[in-house]
Enzyme design. Sequence first.
Site, mmCIF file in Angstrom:
data_model
loop_
_atom_site.group_PDB
_atom_site.id
_atom_site.type_symbol
_atom_site.label_atom_id
_atom_site.label_comp_id
_atom_site.label_asym_id
_atom_site.label_seq_id
_atom_site.Cartn_x
_atom_site.Cartn_y
_atom_site.Cartn_z
ATOM 1 N N LYS A 26 0.827 -1.213 0.000
ATOM 2 C CA LYS A 26 0.000 0.000 0.000
ATOM 3 C C LYS A 26 0.856 1.254 0.000
ATOM 4 C CE LYS A 26 -3.788 -0.300 2.161
ATOM 5 N NZ LYS A 26 -4.790 -0.528 3.228
ATOM 6 N N ARG A 96 -3.668 2.899 8.480
ATOM 7 C CA ARG A 96 -3.958 1.622 7.821
ATOM 8 C C ARG A 96 -2.718 0.734 7.788
ATOM 9 N NH1 ARG A 96 -8.450 2.446 3.876
ATOM 10 N NH2 ARG A 96 -8.965 4.653 3.786
ATOM 11 N N GLY A 105 -8.554 -7.389 4.405
ATOM 12 C CA GLY A 105 -9.394 -7.575 5.572
ATOM 13 C C GLY A 105 -8.732 -8.251 6.757
ATOM 14 N N MET A 107 -5.957 -7.268 8.543
ATOM 15 C CA MET A 107 -5.395 -6.425 9.593
ATOM 16 C C MET A 107 -6.269 -5.178 9.758
ATOM 17 S SD MET A 107 -1.339 -7.006 8.991
ATOM 18 C CE MET A 107 -1.456 -6.622 7.264
ATOM 19 N N ARG A 349 -3.547 -1.756 -6.037
ATOM 20 C CA ARG A 349 -2.736 -2.968 -5.864
ATOM 21 C C ARG A 349 -3.136 -3.947 -6.954
ATOM 22 N NH1 ARG A 349 -5.693 -4.692 -0.196
ATOM 23 N NH2 ARG A 349 -7.795 -4.957 -1.013
ATOM 24 N N HIS A 465 -16.249 -8.379 1.904
ATOM 25 C CA HIS A 465 -15.217 -9.264 2.446
ATOM 26 C C HIS A 465 -15.408 -10.695 1.944
ATOM 27 C CE1 HIS A 465 -13.733 -12.133 5.532
ATOM 28 N NE2 HIS A 465 -12.682 -11.337 5.534
ATOM 29 N N ARG A 627 5.102 -49.822 -11.696
ATOM 30 C CA ARG A 627 5.759 -50.295 -10.479
ATOM 31 C C ARG A 627 5.239 -51.689 -10.146
ATOM 32 N NH1 ARG A 627 4.724 -47.081 -5.037
ATOM 33 N NH2 ARG A 627 2.773 -48.266 -5.088
ATOM 34 N N GLU A 755 13.648 -44.553 -2.772
ATOM 35 C CA GLU A 755 12.731 -44.173 -1.686
ATOM 36 C C GLU A 755 13.300 -44.512 -0.317
ATOM 37 O OE1 GLU A 755 9.075 -46.414 -2.256
ATOM 38 O OE2 GLU A 755 10.189 -47.890 -3.417
ATOM 39 N N SER A 774 13.299 -43.249 -10.344
ATOM 40 C CA SER A 774 12.115 -42.450 -10.039
ATOM 41 C C SER A 774 12.091 -42.248 -8.531
ATOM 42 C CB SER A 774 10.839 -43.156 -10.506
ATOM 43 O OG SER A 774 9.706 -42.366 -10.192
ATOM 44 N N CYS A 841 7.811 -39.324 -8.529
ATOM 45 C CA CYS A 841 6.437 -39.818 -8.658
ATOM 46 C C CYS A 841 5.658 -39.739 -7.350
ATOM 47 C CB CYS A 841 6.431 -41.253 -9.181
ATOM 48 S SG CYS A 841 7.272 -42.437 -8.103
ATOM 49 N N TYR A 861 11.529 -35.389 -15.491
ATOM 50 C CA TYR A 861 10.072 -35.254 -15.486
ATOM 51 C C TYR A 861 9.562 -35.313 -14.049
ATOM 52 C CZ TYR A 861 9.765 -40.302 -14.679
ATOM 53 O OH TYR A 861 9.888 -41.556 -14.141
#
Length: 889
Positions: A26, A96, A105, A107, A349, A465, A627, A755, A774, A841, A861
């Site tokens: 602000k 403010r 809304g 604060m 804003r 609000h 798997r 894993e 993976s 994964c 990936y």
Amino acid sequence: MTQWVYSFGAGHNEGRADMRNLLGGKGANLAEMASIGLPVPPGFTLTTEVCTAFYDNDRKYPPALEAQVRAALARIEQAVGLRFGDQHHPLLVSVRSGARVSMPGMMDTVLNLGLNDATVEGLATAANDARFAWDSYRRFLQMYGSVVLGVDHHRFEEIIEHAKLDGGLIEDTALTAQDWHRVVAGYKDMIAEETGKPFPQDPEEQLWGAIGAVFGSWMNPRAITYRRLHDIPADWGTAVNIQAMVFGNMGEDCATGVCFTRDPSTGENMFYGEYLVNAQGEDVVAGIRTPQPLSKARARADEIPLEVAMPAAYAELMDVRARLEKHYRDMQDIEFTVQQGKLYMLQTRNGKRTAAASLRIAVEMAREGLIDQNEAVRRVNPASLDQLLHPTLDPKAARTLLAKGLPASPGAASGAVVFSADEAESRAQKGESVILVRIETSPEDIHGMHAARGIVTTRGGMTSHAAVVARGMGRPCVAGAGGITVDYNAQTLRAGARTVQAGETITLDGATGEVYVGNVAMIEPAMSGDFGTLMDWADQARRLGVRANAETPLDAETARKFGAEGIGLCRTEHMFFDPERIGAVRQMIMAHDEAGRRTALARLLPHQRADFIKLFTIMAGLPVTIRLLDPPLHEFLPHGETELADVAAALGTDVEAMRRRAAELAEANPMLGHRGCRLGITYPEIYEMQARAIFEGALAVAKETGSAPVPEIMIPLVGITRELEITRAQIERVAAQVFDEAGRELAYSIGTMIELPRAALIADAIAGHADFFSFGTNDLTQTTFGLSRDDAGKFLPSYVEQGILPKDPFVSIDIDGVGALVRIAAEKGRAVKPKLKLGICGEHGGDPASITFCDQVGLDYVSCSPYRVPVARLAAAQAALGAAGDRTA
């Protein structure tokens, strides 16, 4: 000496838009607007560093702050020709909050500060309007009493309601100066009663009380909740903005409003907003009075738009709209006041918007040349795409209309009616779908709004609000449904002759503003238009591939529809629970020798083969990572006595034998027990059957379609190199047998899930026997932390709230620990095989922050649930653009 205070307006602008970390959003934007010549009332900003110092020093201010505030206040006095605390020409200010990111809304704000029993008379004389002065004074008492002194705001509303009842009035605007005088007296008496001391009359005391309250509101429960939901660090702090008051409540030539340079719900390039004549800003956002639209195009026959009521102010506002969009190159959320026909800008804003609006605005701004394609890709929050990937109401479905309000936030939802935020949260935690129904929402309701599937309010407009928060959260919302009467005590809502009790189901359509009785059928979303365009741009920018975790045809088709480039995890055990095959699985488990197991597995083979044929056909030549069986065998056995008896009868054995076998398979810690590749080594026939099903299915699809599938066979839970050597050899033997029988071959690869921490640490040795890695980060997180994902929910939220962990590590990857193991394994694996394919994964494959990490580490990936595929595509593009060094906030 540290500069704690920065002035803006009246030709003295010490801040800029790029100083938002110091001045808050602000304060930075007020300085920026003033510097480009917009009409901004003068003021100054206390920096976020003051907030940090305030909390670091037991809520005490830096020694130099008071003198800097006094000097900045003197500049305002000089600019406007008024004096703070002067009885005849008083300067009034607003106080403010202003964090570096928008927290609407969350604060606290105080307006009209500087009024007291003496200055209110001076204001009345100067304005020649006693009603305006006493109205302003009661507003100040109400805000200051609630925000600074902690008096429940309902106590103030009760006094106003009694004043209106006494006069037989409905609207606040009908109250006279004398009425407001009596209300002020009632307020002061009530404040003295509640706090034990009179309301402070010294403007200096008022000012420092308000500053302390705003800094204090950074740590109030609703702000803490908002920060947690939006991943905003507590140490950012908030700034405080103190600004000369301008008044929208001085008469019929005054107004206040909130507007967006484009429609925040749809993204349409049309001015959108609301205003109230003779009002102050909180009247619009609080939803206490129903506001009017800005433009004629948005107005109904019974409404008077600002374009008609104040054409000169509207024309100037339209010019401001164009200048701000061109300057900030984004849709703006603007607050303004018109005082006696003159326009003033109080805030701008980047506007909160729905996912649909975010997409449309980004794409259209790129086409308009305001931004480029890469900037358009950066502009859309990947997580917000969830709003577009869920059902809407089926237009053909039968429905019974209960009421109609304003379409405040699009989307559809059904659920049980609840009337409090606490109940919404508690019932949602039990897995129930709820709709939060309120007369109006307040910032204290945020936890319930987040828990609810949708929100209905009977008061308030499109910028209330409820509307703003719901849009930011992606919750459907119907606001201002005035045809509904809510009775909190009776726990009912009534619309016409229809009464709905708490707990009964309603459905809302946030796109039309309609509320229906009961459940209404919904339909799946279609991905096209702006969505498709942005996804195309994202695909051009990203480096990471995106696959899906899928094992059913429906999941695979959904994944392809959303742009998945293959399957990164097919969990074959999910296929075993199908009613047609669970019997054969249990027969295999109950068998006493290998021959018995092979007999049962032969029954499973055609089912597994058919499963893979379907997946390979849908994926049409894209890679499919399968798997092999992972969970321990006891998971497939029944547990209850009745089910045990039924299964025993079906298998031709007795219940006691079933119990004995279950006891033999039982483990104290199954997650670390006889599962994964350990099963494949002790019962090699299981993996042999699965491998045969994969290769036979792939050959069948290749023969039928002419396009060979790309099977990637993944061995789970490898922690010892020899485990992978043994299981790989098994699979290769089966492949050779199947290819020899078919008289043809196809390409395939064999890899493993990383894993276990040990697997990551010896990844160079494992890579010698693997075509790909993976990362199964669900189990890797469990084994790295020593946490059970199924049980950690009892305490992990507390860990996050206390700052022990920044986020739940099962939601967003733990970069320092789990991430370090991923990095080690990637580096060690590629040191042996530079072209080793690497993917992820676990659930982290659909988390934007985790995807950024995957891009940085150099994975090939990510794989995620089908509905997260668009999220992952966009997040991967943003990660690539960030890595290129041109990502903006």
